[in-house]
Design an enzyme around this catalytic site. Structure first.
Site, mmCIF file in Angstrom:
data_model
loop_
_atom_site.group_PDB
_atom_site.id
_atom_site.type_symbol
_atom_site.label_atom_id
_atom_site.label_comp_id
_atom_site.label_asym_id
_atom_site.label_seq_id
_atom_site.Cartn_x
_atom_site.Cartn_y
_atom_site.Cartn_z
ATOM 1 C CB CYS A 189 39.352 51.803 30.880
ATOM 2 S SG CYS A 189 40.193 50.318 30.226
ATOM 3 C CB SER A 315 41.612 44.554 29.577
ATOM 4 O OG SER A 315 42.002 45.565 30.077
#
Length: 445
Positions: A189, A315
């Site tokens: 990621c 995030s």
């Protein structure tokens, strides 16, 4: 998809050299190369073509195209009904809860390579059913077939893997696909550590492979080139001279070269990828408008008008990083810099998890009072277009009742929606033509 006879000519994609659609796009191969790889029967990919053409038009005419990540077909239907014009299909979400292995994975390319195309296909089928239900009811004012922008990660291998994955995306109906410049076997990621970049030349070859696949399929699919160089510190090889300025001279125990990450490294990669992609995406570590402006200015100095993409990532801790006023204007500020596609990658994952947690916690405490409250919120949303309260009708029960009646010549006694609990309690019934007093009167002259 449908097959049609091979009558392709040099202008099959309306001409690379003359069509403004391909302005600024470099293909290091010829039309003859494409023809040789196409086969004798051209397969028409209707949803992919419609989505690609629709997305391209929106990118030319709207300040920016916003999207949320959808995890399921039902989430996609709700997004379209709520007015969004594009849907993002995230590899992270597929890894977490929608892959063909049936596992819950982190975003490290652990799932089968055909998983994202499978979710693209599933979403398109859900949108198709919604369109069929509405059309059967005489409601034709909505375009259900919005563009799907899909995540190809690092291509799940080499150039041939990227070529085949792009074909699978198009067959599933994707309008746009993005590829990143990480090593596929060590893929992470963008917001994890330990990312390993491939040489710039290798990333370019994957973009070329993807473009070639789209040309072979005969679809003007959009390609987004993503670079993770902003926060990556490892490189597989120093074979490309363009990468050497960022080497530190150190190597890891695995033999990777250590590099200096940062915005300058990302800009260098973006400039190299720009001729091969429709949009450029720099994965970032925080929602930073000044960093976004620096990246945009550098790209547009060499490639004026090149479209950019921005991940408004979950995030990021948005309220910790930005005040309310900056959050409110964040996307319009980005749009002014040329970030034409802006998306919240994991919106589906977070919406699904938090809404269910809230319901489960309330249900544990108050039982059916909690579920009834959810139902009342659904009723309240119907005035804004929400339709899933009537879940039987929503998934197509009435549509298949029509199929049953057509097959039976209108004489079927086994249709499902009429006489159902939903019809009795959720669908307003027309008042009787005869009043109740008259109904109780004896028949006679």
């Amino acid at each position: 998809m449908s097959a049609k006879g091979k009558t392709t000519k040099r202008n099959d994609l309306t001409g690379w050299e003359l069509n403004p659609r391909w302005k600024g796009i470099h293909r290091p191969y010829t039309w003859d190369d494409v023809e040789r790889l196409r086969g004798s029967m051209q397969i028409e990919c209707t949803l992919a073509r419609h989505g690609a053409e629709t997305l391209w038009q929106m990118l030319q005419t709207e300040s920016f195209v916003p999207a949320l990540g959808a995890l399921t077909g039902n989430q996609a239907v709700q997004q379209v009904k709520a007015g969004l014009k594009a849907i993002y299909v995230s590899g992270w979400q597929v890894a977490a809860d929608a892959n063909n292995a049936g596992e819950m994975y982190p975003d490290q390319s652990l799932y089968p390579a055909d998983s994202v195309p499978a979710v693209v296909r599933k979403i398109n089928r859900a949108l198709t059913r919604a369109d069929q239900v509405h059309h059967s009811e005489g409601k034709n004012g909505m375009n259900w077939f919005v563009p799907l922008i899909a995540d190809a990660e690092a291509g799940f291998g080499g150039n041939l893997n990227a070529f085949e994955l792009m074909k699978a995306m198009i067959e599933a109906g994707a309008a746009c696909v993005h590829f990143e410049d990480q090593l596929s076997s060590a893929k992470k990621c963008g917001h994890l550590g330990g990312k390993v970049l491939v040489p710039t030349v290798e990333a370019i070859q994957k973009l070329v492979a993807a473009r070639l696949a789209a040309d072979v399929m005969g679809v003007p699919t959009l390609i987004i080139a993503r670079t993770d160089a902003n926060s990556a510190h490892l490189l597989t090889s120093d074979v490309d001279p363009r990468d050497r300025a960022f080497l530190t001279g150190e190597k890891t125990s695995e033999g990777f070269d250590c590099i200096r990450g940062g915005i300058d490294s990302a800009i260098a990669r973006a400039l190299a990828y720009a001729p091969y992609a429709d949009l450029i995406w720099c994965e970032t570590s925080e929602p930073n408008l000044e960093e976004a402006r620096r990246f945009s200015n550098a790209v547009h100095e060499k490639f004026p008008g090149k479209m950019l993409a921005y991940n408004c990532s979950p995030s990021f801790n948005w309220k910790k990083k930005l005040d309310d006023r900056t959050i409110a204007r964040f996307q319009t500020e980005l749009a002014a810099m040329g970030y034409k596609f802006q998306f919240v990658t994991l919106a589906g994952f977070h919406a699904l998890n938090h809404s269910m947690f809230e319901l489960a916690a309330a249900y544990r405490q108050t039982g059916m009072t909690a579920y009834s409250a959810l139902q009342e919120r659904e009723f309240a949303s119907e005035s804004a277009g929400y339709e899933a309260t009537k879940h039987q009708r929503f998934v197509g029960t009435g549509y298949f009742d029509l199929v049953t009646q057509v097959v039976a010549g209108g004489l079927a006694s086994t249709t499902a929606l009429a006489g159902s609990t939903e019809a009795e309690q959720f669908i307003p019934m027309p008042p009787p033509e005869v009043g109740p007093e008259e109904m109780l009167m004896p028949a006679g002259d």
